[in-house]
Motif scaffolding. Sequence first.
Motif, mmCIF file in Angstrom:
data_model
loop_
_atom_site.group_PDB
_atom_site.id
_atom_site.type_symbol
_atom_site.label_atom_id
_atom_site.label_comp_id
_atom_site.label_asym_id
_atom_site.label_seq_id
_atom_site.Cartn_x
_atom_site.Cartn_y
_atom_site.Cartn_z
ATOM 1 N N ASN A 7 -5.586 2.357 9.301
ATOM 2 C CA ASN A 7 -6.115 2.014 10.611
ATOM 3 C C ASN A 7 -6.805 0.651 10.517
ATOM 4 O O ASN A 7 -6.928 0.078 9.436
ATOM 5 N N ARG A 8 -7.263 0.124 11.629
ATOM 6 C CA ARG A 8 -7.782 -1.248 11.638
ATOM 7 C C ARG A 8 -9.046 -1.401 10.797
ATOM 8 O O ARG A 8 -9.300 -2.462 10.248
ATOM 9 N N TYR A 9 -9.841 -0.349 10.680
ATOM 10 C CA TYR A 9 -11.072 -0.428 9.895
ATOM 11 C C TYR A 9 -10.758 -0.449 8.401
ATOM 12 O O TYR A 9 -11.362 -1.203 7.632
ATOM 13 N N GLU A 10 -9.806 0.371 8.003
ATOM 14 C CA GLU A 10 -9.387 0.379 6.602
ATOM 15 C C GLU A 10 -8.751 -0.953 6.234
ATOM 16 O O GLU A 10 -9.029 -1.509 5.161
ATOM 17 N N LYS A 11 -7.928 -1.463 7.125
ATOM 18 C CA LYS A 11 -7.266 -2.748 6.854
ATOM 19 C C LYS A 11 -8.293 -3.866 6.731
ATOM 20 O O LYS A 11 -8.205 -4.694 5.813
ATOM 21 N N ALA A 12 -9.286 -3.880 7.614
ATOM 22 C CA ALA A 12 -10.330 -4.905 7.550
ATOM 23 C C ALA A 12 -11.097 -4.820 6.237
ATOM 24 O O ALA A 12 -11.403 -5.840 5.614
ATOM 25 N N ARG A 13 -11.396 -3.614 5.788
ATOM 26 C CA ARG A 13 -12.136 -3.421 4.540
ATOM 27 C C ARG A 13 -11.310 -3.872 3.341
ATOM 28 O O ARG A 13 -11.809 -4.525 2.426
ATOM 29 N N ILE A 14 -10.035 -3.533 3.342
ATOM 30 C CA ILE A 14 -9.139 -3.929 2.251
ATOM 31 C C ILE A 14 -8.997 -5.445 2.204
ATOM 32 O O ILE A 14 -9.108 -6.059 1.138
ATOM 33 N N LEU A 15 -8.742 -6.068 3.359
ATOM 34 C CA LEU A 15 -8.575 -7.521 3.391
ATOM 35 C C LEU A 15 -9.853 -8.241 2.973
ATOM 36 O O LEU A 15 -9.800 -9.233 2.243
ATOM 37 N N ALA A 41 -5.057 -12.904 1.295
ATOM 38 C CA ALA A 41 -5.174 -11.444 1.288
ATOM 39 C C ALA A 41 -4.270 -10.817 2.339
ATOM 40 O O ALA A 41 -3.634 -9.787 2.091
ATOM 41 N N ALA A 42 -4.178 -11.428 3.516
ATOM 42 C CA ALA A 42 -3.323 -10.910 4.582
ATOM 43 C C ALA A 42 -1.855 -10.953 4.178
ATOM 44 O O ALA A 42 -1.100 -10.010 4.436
ATOM 45 N N GLU A 43 -1.435 -12.017 3.521
ATOM 46 C CA GLU A 43 -0.043 -12.106 3.061
ATOM 47 C C GLU A 43 0.240 -11.061 1.991
ATOM 48 O O GLU A 43 1.303 -10.454 1.971
ATOM 49 N N GLU A 44 -0.715 -10.856 1.087
ATOM 50 C CA GLU A 44 -0.546 -9.839 0.053
ATOM 51 C C GLU A 44 -0.453 -8.448 0.687
ATOM 52 O O GLU A 44 0.374 -7.632 0.278
ATOM 53 N N TYR A 45 -1.284 -8.191 1.677
ATOM 54 C CA TYR A 45 -1.261 -6.900 2.375
ATOM 55 C C TYR A 45 0.095 -6.682 3.049
ATOM 56 O O TYR A 45 0.693 -5.612 2.919
ATOM 57 N N ASP A 46 0.572 -7.694 3.751
ATOM 58 C CA ASP A 46 1.857 -7.584 4.448
ATOM 59 C C ASP A 46 3.015 -7.373 3.478
ATOM 60 O O ASP A 46 3.997 -6.713 3.809
ATOM 61 N N ALA A 47 2.888 -7.938 2.266
ATOM 62 C CA ALA A 47 3.931 -7.787 1.256
ATOM 63 C C ALA A 47 3.834 -6.455 0.519
ATOM 64 O O ALA A 47 4.718 -6.115 -0.272
ATOM 65 N N GLY A 48 2.753 -5.713 0.752
ATOM 66 C CA GLY A 48 2.574 -4.434 0.060
ATOM 67 C C GLY A 48 2.203 -4.595 -1.398
ATOM 68 O O GLY A 48 2.455 -3.714 -2.223
ATOM 69 N N ALA A 49 1.578 -5.723 -1.738
ATOM 70 C CA ALA A 49 1.276 -6.031 -3.134
ATOM 71 C C ALA A 49 -0.129 -5.619 -3.568
ATOM 72 O O ALA A 49 -0.469 -5.793 -4.729
ATOM 73 N N LEU A 50 -0.920 -5.074 -2.671
ATOM 74 C CA LEU A 50 -2.301 -4.761 -3.018
ATOM 75 C C LEU A 50 -2.426 -3.356 -3.610
ATOM 76 O O LEU A 50 -1.938 -2.391 -3.038
ATOM 77 N N PRO A 51 -3.112 -3.247 -4.742
ATOM 78 C CA PRO A 51 -3.251 -1.945 -5.409
ATOM 79 C C PRO A 51 -4.481 -1.166 -4.951
ATOM 80 O O PRO A 51 -5.197 -0.584 -5.755
ATOM 81 N N PHE A 52 -4.754 -1.144 -3.647
ATOM 82 C CA PHE A 52 -5.896 -0.414 -3.113
ATOM 83 C C PHE A 52 -5.444 0.970 -2.659
ATOM 84 O O PHE A 52 -4.354 1.132 -2.132
ATOM 85 N N THR A 53 -6.312 1.955 -2.844
ATOM 86 C CA THR A 53 -6.055 3.310 -2.401
ATOM 87 C C THR A 53 -7.147 3.708 -1.429
ATOM 88 O O THR A 53 -8.327 3.469 -1.692
ATOM 89 N N VAL A 54 -6.763 4.304 -0.310
ATOM 90 C CA VAL A 54 -7.723 4.773 0.674
ATOM 91 C C VAL A 54 -7.726 6.290 0.637
ATOM 92 O O VAL A 54 -6.683 6.916 0.761
ATOM 93 N N LYS A 55 -8.900 6.863 0.441
ATOM 94 C CA LYS A 55 -9.035 8.317 0.431
ATOM 95 C C LYS A 55 -9.627 8.753 1.749
ATOM 96 O O LYS A 55 -10.609 8.195 2.214
#
Length: 61
Positions: A7-15, A41-55
């Motif tokens: 969701n937008r809050y998780e995405k903002a936190r990850i970025l 960071a936004a390009e990495e997120y869009d590419a699916g390259a970020l190793p973040f996990t949301v619980k």
Amino acid sequence: MQQQRHNRYEKARILGARALQVSYGAPVLVETDQTQPILIAAEEYDAGALPFTVKRGKDRK
């Protein structure tokens, strides 16, 4: 790797977290011409390259 839908809050936190890492010198995970950490960071997120996990919900322990 399958990209999880955030969701937008998780995405903002990850970025934000990833932009901070990049600004402190972390290696960039994708080829990019960007110089601003938040755009990298936004390009990495869009590419699916970020190793973040949301619980969420019951997964949080």
